[in-house]
Scaffold this motif. Structure first.
Motif, PDB file in Angstrom:
ATOM      1  N   GLU A  25       0.840  -1.208   0.000  1.00 54.80           N
ATOM      2  CA  GLU A  25       0.000   0.000   0.000  1.00 54.80           C
ATOM      3  C   GLU A  25       0.872   1.254   0.000  1.00 54.80           C
ATOM      4  O   GLU A  25       0.624   2.211  -0.734  1.00 54.80           O
ATOM      5  CB  GLU A  25      -0.906  -0.020   1.243  1.00 54.80           C
ATOM      6  N   MET A  26       1.925   1.251   0.816  1.00 55.16           N
ATOM      7  CA  MET A  26       2.820   2.396   0.902  1.00 55.16           C
ATOM      8  C   MET A  26       3.540   2.641  -0.426  1.00 55.16           C
ATOM      9  O   MET A  26       3.654   3.773  -0.884  1.00 55.16           O
ATOM     10  CB  MET A  26       3.853   2.160   2.017  1.00 55.16           C
ATOM     11  N   ARG A  27       3.992   1.538  -1.037  1.00 59.13           N
ATOM     12  CA  ARG A  27       4.665   1.658  -2.344  1.00 59.13           C
ATOM     13  C   ARG A  27       3.720   2.224  -3.397  1.00 59.13           C
ATOM     14  O   ARG A  27       4.092   3.054  -4.214  1.00 59.13           O
ATOM     15  CB  ARG A  27       5.168   0.279  -2.796  1.00 59.13           C
ATOM     16  N   TRP A  28       2.464   1.731  -3.362  1.00 62.63           N
ATOM     17  CA  TRP A  28       1.461   2.181  -4.340  1.00 62.63           C
ATOM     18  C   TRP A  28       1.184   3.668  -4.168  1.00 62.63           C
ATOM     19  O   TRP A  28       1.096   4.425  -5.133  1.00 62.63           O
ATOM     20  CB  TRP A  28       0.190   1.354  -4.158  1.00 62.63           C
ATOM     21  N   GLN A  29       1.075   4.111  -2.898  1.00 58.45           N
ATOM     22  CA  GLN A  29       0.805   5.526  -2.615  1.00 58.45           C
ATOM     23  C   GLN A  29       1.950   6.411  -3.123  1.00 58.45           C
ATOM     24  O   GLN A  29       1.718   7.466  -3.721  1.00 58.45           O
ATOM     25  CB  GLN A  29       0.608   5.728  -1.113  1.00 58.45           C
ATOM     26  N   LYS A  30       3.188   5.971  -2.881  1.00 58.64           N
ATOM     27  CA  LYS A  30       4.340   6.748  -3.346  1.00 58.64           C
ATOM     28  C   LYS A  30       4.397   6.781  -4.871  1.00 58.64           C
ATOM     29  O   LYS A  30       4.762   7.789  -5.478  1.00 58.64           O
ATOM     30  CB  LYS A  30       5.632   6.146  -2.776  1.00 58.64           C
ATOM     31  N   MET A  31       4.016   5.664  -5.479  1.00 56.44           N
ATOM     32  CA  MET A  31       4.006   5.585  -6.940  1.00 56.44           C
ATOM     33  C   MET A  31       2.981   6.571  -7.527  1.00 56.44           C
ATOM     34  O   MET A  31       3.268   7.282  -8.492  1.00 56.44           O
ATOM     35  CB  MET A  31       3.664   4.143  -7.360  1.00 56.44           C
ATOM     36  N   LEU A  32       1.803   6.661  -6.891  1.00 53.01           N
ATOM     37  CA  LEU A  32       0.778   7.598  -7.367  1.00 53.01           C
ATOM     38  C   LEU A  32       1.205   9.044  -7.153  1.00 53.01           C
ATOM     39  O   LEU A  32       0.942   9.912  -7.982  1.00 53.01           O
ATOM     40  CB  LEU A  32      -0.554   7.333  -6.653  1.00 53.01           C
ATOM     41  N   GLN A  33       1.879   9.280  -6.042  1.00 56.71           N
ATOM     42  CA  GLN A  33       2.387  10.631  -5.755  1.00 56.71           C
ATOM     43  C   GLN A  33       3.410  11.051  -6.820  1.00 56.71           C
ATOM     44  O   GLN A  33       3.417  12.191  -7.279  1.00 56.71           O
ATOM     45  CB  GLN A  33       3.026  10.649  -4.365  1.00 56.71           C
ATOM     46  N   ARG A  34       4.241  10.079  -7.219  1.00 57.31           N
ATOM     47  CA  ARG A  34       5.238  10.354  -8.254  1.00 57.31           C
ATOM     48  C   ARG A  34       4.561  10.608  -9.598  1.00 57.31           C
ATOM     49  O   ARG A  34       4.964  11.476 -10.368  1.00 57.31           O
ATOM     50  CB  ARG A  34       6.208   9.164  -8.364  1.00 57.31           C
ATOM     51  N   MET A  35       3.497   9.860  -9.869  1.00 63.84           N
ATOM     52  CA  MET A  35       2.744  10.055 -11.106  1.00 63.84           C
ATOM     53  C   MET A  35       2.158  11.468 -11.172  1.00 63.84           C
ATOM     54  O   MET A  35       2.241  12.140 -12.200  1.00 63.84           O
ATOM     55  CB  MET A  35       1.610   9.027 -11.200  1.00 63.84           C
ATOM     56  N   LEU A  36       1.572  11.925 -10.053  1.00 61.12           N
ATOM     57  CA  LEU A  36       1.023  13.282 -10.000  1.00 61.12           C
ATOM     58  C   LEU A  36       2.088  14.317 -10.330  1.00 61.12           C
ATOM     59  O   LEU A  36       1.840  15.267 -11.076  1.00 61.12           O
ATOM     60  CB  LEU A  36       0.449  13.574  -8.607  1.00 61.12           C
ATOM     61  N   LYS A  37       3.268  14.125  -9.775  1.00 63.01           N
ATOM     62  CA  LYS A  37       4.366  15.079  -9.961  1.00 63.01           C
ATOM     63  C   LYS A  37       4.881  15.059 -11.402  1.00 63.01           C
ATOM     64  O   LYS A  37       5.008  16.105 -12.055  1.00 63.01           O
ATOM     65  CB  LYS A  37       5.502  14.724  -8.983  1.00 63.01           C
ATOM     66  N   GLU A  38       5.152  13.851 -11.928  1.00 66.37           N
ATOM     67  CA  GLU A  38       5.816  13.738 -13.230  1.00 66.37           C
ATOM     68  C   GLU A  38       4.868  13.936 -14.411  1.00 66.37           C
ATOM     69  O   GLU A  38       5.252  14.470 -15.438  1.00 66.37           O
ATOM     70  CB  GLU A  38       6.504  12.371 -13.342  1.00 66.37           C
ATOM     71  N   VAL A  39       3.621  13.489 -14.267  1.00 71.63           N
ATOM     72  CA  VAL A  39       2.691  13.521 -15.408  1.00 71.63           C
ATOM     73  C   VAL A  39       1.770  14.737 -15.369  1.00 71.63           C
ATOM     74  O   VAL A  39       1.350  15.235 -16.407  1.00 71.63           O
ATOM     75  CB  VAL A  39       1.856  12.212 -15.458  1.00 71.63           C
ATOM     76  N   TYR A  40       1.446  15.225 -14.155  1.00 73.62           N
ATOM     77  CA  TYR A  40       0.507  16.348 -14.032  1.00 73.62           C
ATOM     78  C   TYR A  40       1.156  17.613 -13.470  1.00 73.62           C
ATOM     79  O   TYR A  40       0.507  18.658 -13.421  1.00 73.62           O
ATOM     80  CB  TYR A  40      -0.687  15.948 -13.142  1.00 73.62           C
ATOM     81  N   GLY A  41       2.388  17.494 -12.993  1.00 76.36           N
ATOM     82  CA  GLY A  41       3.068  18.666 -12.434  1.00 76.36           C
ATOM     83  C   GLY A  41       2.499  19.117 -11.114  1.00 76.36           C
ATOM     84  O   GLY A  41       2.561  20.299 -10.757  1.00 76.36           O
ATOM     85  N   ILE A  42       1.918  18.181 -10.344  1.00 72.52           N
ATOM     86  CA  ILE A  42       1.291  18.517  -9.058  1.00 72.52           C
ATOM     87  C   ILE A  42       2.130  17.924  -7.924  1.00 72.52           C
ATOM     88  O   ILE A  42       2.322  16.707  -7.852  1.00 72.52           O
ATOM     89  CB  ILE A  42      -0.152  17.963  -8.976  1.00 72.52           C
ATOM     90  N   SER A  43       2.629  18.791  -7.038  1.00 73.10           N
ATOM     91  CA  SER A  43       3.402  18.323  -5.876  1.00 73.10           C
ATOM     92  C   SER A  43       2.465  18.246  -4.663  1.00 73.10           C
ATOM     93  O   SER A  43       2.174  19.258  -4.032  1.00 73.10           O
ATOM     94  CB  SER A  43       4.555  19.288  -5.581  1.00 73.10           C
ATOM     95  N   ALA A  44       1.987  17.034  -4.388  1.00 71.61           N
ATOM     96  CA  ALA A  44       1.037  16.858  -3.281  1.00 71.61           C
ATOM     97  C   ALA A  44       1.751  16.940  -1.947  1.00 71.61           C
ATOM     98  O   ALA A  44       2.869  16.464  -1.810  1.00 71.61           O
ATOM     99  CB  ALA A  44       0.342  15.511  -3.431  1.00 71.61           C
ATOM    100  N   ASP A  45       1.088  17.556  -0.955  1.00 71.63           N
ATOM    101  CA  ASP A  45       1.738  17.681   0.350  1.00 71.63           C
ATOM    102  C   ASP A  45       1.127  16.783   1.424  1.00 71.63           C
ATOM    103  O   ASP A  45       1.691  16.608   2.493  1.00 71.63           O
ATOM    104  CB  ASP A  45       1.746  19.142   0.829  1.00 71.63           C
ATOM    105  N   SER A  46      -0.037  16.203   1.151  1.00 70.45           N
ATOM    106  CA  SER A  46      -0.605  15.252   2.123  1.00 70.45           C
ATOM    107  C   SER A  46      -1.557  14.292   1.426  1.00 70.45           C
ATOM    108  O   SER A  46      -2.079  14.575   0.346  1.00 70.45           O
ATOM    109  CB  SER A  46      -1.336  15.987   3.257  1.00 70.45           C
ATOM    110  N   GLU A  47      -1.774  13.174   2.088  1.00 68.10           N
ATOM    111  CA  GLU A  47      -2.591  12.094   1.526  1.00 68.10           C
ATOM    112  C   GLU A  47      -4.019  12.189   2.044  1.00 68.10           C
ATOM    113  O   GLU A  47      -4.239  12.586   3.190  1.00 68.10           O
ATOM    114  CB  GLU A  47      -1.984  10.792   2.024  1.00 68.10           C
ATOM    115  N   VAL A  48      -4.983  11.789   1.228  1.00 66.02           N
ATOM    116  CA  VAL A  48      -6.392  11.857   1.626  1.00 66.02           C
ATOM    117  C   VAL A  48      -7.085  10.574   1.182  1.00 66.02           C
ATOM    118  O   VAL A  48      -6.843  10.073   0.091  1.00 66.02           O
ATOM    119  CB  VAL A  48      -7.108  13.056   0.955  1.00 66.02           C
ATOM    120  N   SER A  49      -7.956  10.048   2.044  1.00 65.04           N
ATOM    121  CA  SER A  49      -8.764   8.888   1.660  1.00 65.04           C
ATOM    122  C   SER A  49     -10.232   9.275   1.768  1.00 65.04           C
ATOM    123  O   SER A  49     -10.680   9.723   2.815  1.00 65.04           O
ATOM    124  CB  SER A  49      -8.449   7.711   2.583  1.00 65.04           C
TER     125      SER A  49
END
Length: 365
Positions: A25-49
């Motif tokens: 789960e942690m790896r998946w979350q980090k992978m999605l965070q990286r996707m946001l940064k690299e593909v959408y240019g969004i630097s997320a600062d916290s996680e939300v469920s």
């Protein structure tokens, strides 16, 4: 002693499984965070469920990651256009579908497809007057200026219900002359003929409605939910997610809200149901055609069908046990459910005689 060792061994196995899940789960979350940064240019600062959805916050922006495997570009494009229409008509809590750096609405990332939705990170208000809010939502959706095709369910209930009925009858027939493998299976084999009859009643009531009654202006198709419940707009943030939507008759949402509220607590639901319709009709007065579609949908025993379908789909013994308890509860509540259906029009203060709305005779006996 061997029994104790076996128990300890099983406990360690369970702990290892939980740890493995947590790491993945942690790896998946980090992978999605990286996707946001690299593909959408969004630097997320916290996680939300948010319920079954996963997302991230950046300042006042909320970004939900939606899996898009199996969805075609035309369907995503249609949802995006519907969402844009709802925003333009004043609904500020509707999610906006973002495009990636290449201008695409579907992003391919490490072998999977995703979409990203953007919202304002508005805390969810205390949910009062759900009926009134839903009526406003439907009013906006009736003004869509283009034909909705892929997400449309208008006029398809009969076909979809018959298909579901046929599929379950095949399962039931296939198990009829075999020894039940579980208590759930025994209950299913004994109860199915009753629920099959109820489903056939619902289909007939729907057919008669479409033959006898004329739709009015408020019976035009609108933006609805796959399943509208009392909790869908109640989370840490107020988000109206286009991936929850279909285009259908407004009665779909009303009937599913009532079903959800009724089965949440059959003893205390009636005042809430009465208030819900009173609130809705303070904005939009329902036609006889609408009332009959709501009733047809309530007659269809979706709760039973879902319990059986979910039981045979899941691989989890724990989930199977939970569904078995749920089905047992439904079967014990059959008489109360019949009373609820027979009194529904009276409870909702529907002018049955003036509107010439037929009853289901056997429920009144």
């Amino acid at each position: 002693m061997p029994l104790i060792r076996d128990h300890v061994h099983t406990s360690f196995q369970m702990i290892n499984i939980y740890l493995l899940k947590a790491v993945l789960e942690m790896r998946w979350q980090k992978m999605l965070q990286r996707m946001l940064k690299e593909v959408y240019g969004i630097s997320a600062d916290s996680e939300v469920s948010l319920g079954r959805y996963h997302g991230y916050k950046q300042n006042e922006g909320l970004y939900l990651i939606m899996k898009a495997d199996g969805l075609k570009e035309q369907e995503i494009s249609e949802l995006s256009k519907i969402a844009e229409h709802m925003q333009n008509f004043g609904d500020r809590n509707v999610s906006k579908l973002l495009v990636d750096k290449d201008g695409k609405q579907i992003c391919e990332w490490q072998g999977n497809k995703y979409c990203v939705l953007m919202n304002r990170a508005d805390p969810a208000p205390e949910m009062k007057k759900t009926g009134r809010k839903l009526a406003k939502f439907h009013a906006r959706g009736r003004h869509i200026p283009f034909k909705v095709e892929i997400r449309s369910r208008v006029g398809q209930w009969k076909e979809l219900w018959e298909k579901r009925l046929d599929q379950m009858e095949k399962v039931w027939t296939g198990k009829l002359y075999m020894e039940p493998e579980s208590e759930f299976e025994r209950m299913f084999l004994e109860s199915y003929p009753y629920y099959m009859g109820l489903a056939e009643n619902a289909i007939q009531y729907l057919v008669d409605t479409e033959l006898d009654d004329k739709p009015t202006r408020i019976d035009h198709g609108t933006v609805c939910h796959e399943r509208f419940t009392a909790t869908i707009w109640r989370d840490s943030y107020f988000v109206k997610n286009p991936f929850d939507w279909v285009f259908d008759h407004a009665s779909r949402d009303m009937a599913e809200w009532v079903r959800d509220r009724y089965f949440a607590n059959i003893q205390t639901s009636q005042p809430d149901i009465k208030n819900f319709f009173s609130e809705y009709q303070s904005m939009t007065v329902l036609s006889p055609f609408s009332w009959r579609l709501i009733y047809a949908r309530l007659l269809f025993p979706l709760h039973y069908f879902e319990a059986v379908e979910n039981y045979y789909i899941t691989q989890s013994e724990q989930t199977k046990n939970q569904i078995e308890d749920q089905l047992q509860k439904y079967l014990k509540q059959t008489s109360d459910h019949e009373r609820f259906l027979s009194n529904f029009y009276q409870l909702s203060e529907v002018p049955v005689k003036a509107a010439k709305i037929p009853a289901v005779d056997w429920l009144l006996r």
